[in-house]
Design an enzyme around this catalytic site. Structure first.
Site, mmCIF file in Angstrom:
data_model
loop_
_atom_site.group_PDB
_atom_site.id
_atom_site.type_symbol
_atom_site.label_atom_id
_atom_site.label_comp_id
_atom_site.label_asym_id
_atom_site.label_seq_id
_atom_site.Cartn_x
_atom_site.Cartn_y
_atom_site.Cartn_z
ATOM 1 C CB ALA A 38 -0.911 -0.001 1.224
ATOM 2 C CG ASP A 39 0.502 4.014 -3.264
ATOM 3 O OD1 ASP A 39 -0.692 4.153 -2.911
ATOM 4 O OD2 ASP A 39 0.840 3.947 -4.458
ATOM 5 C CB SER A 40 0.170 8.118 0.503
ATOM 6 O OG SER A 40 0.564 8.574 -0.775
ATOM 7 C CG ASP A 81 -2.616 1.557 -2.851
ATOM 8 O OD1 ASP A 81 -3.359 1.657 -3.837
ATOM 9 O OD2 ASP A 81 -1.449 1.117 -2.909
ATOM 10 C CB ILE A 82 -3.493 4.760 3.034
ATOM 11 C CG1 ILE A 82 -2.347 3.748 3.182
ATOM 12 C CG2 ILE A 82 -4.096 5.125 4.381
ATOM 13 C CD1 ILE A 82 -2.765 2.386 3.737
#
Length: 77
Positions: A32-34, A36-37
């Site tokens: 997860a990247d930002s 995705d969050i």
């Protein structure tokens, strides 16, 4: 019940099997990247009928179990 819904959301978003997700699975493990969050946060808000999850609370969430416990607390309010 909360865990199962979260696992299903994560499986859909990250293209993994829901059965492979545990309470100890980190969002980093899922890649997860930002962005995705942010997308996950919106999906969780929609799924659980929450509005504007607190960013300060979310900053301490690093594994699935943290998110499940956070939601349990929010849903009890």
């Amino acid at each position: 019940m909360i865990f199962e819904k979260i696992a299903a959301l994560l499986a859909e978003q990250f293209g993994v099997e829901a059965d492979s997700i545990t309470m100890d699975t980190s969002f980093e493990d899922l890649g997860a990247d930002s962005l995705d969050i942010v997308e996950l946060t919106m999906a969780v808000e929609e799924e659980f009928g929450l509005e504007n999850m607190d960013e300060d609370d979310l900053s301490g969430i690093s594994v699935v179990g943290d998110l499940v416990n956070y939601l349990k607390t929010k849903l009890e309010d």
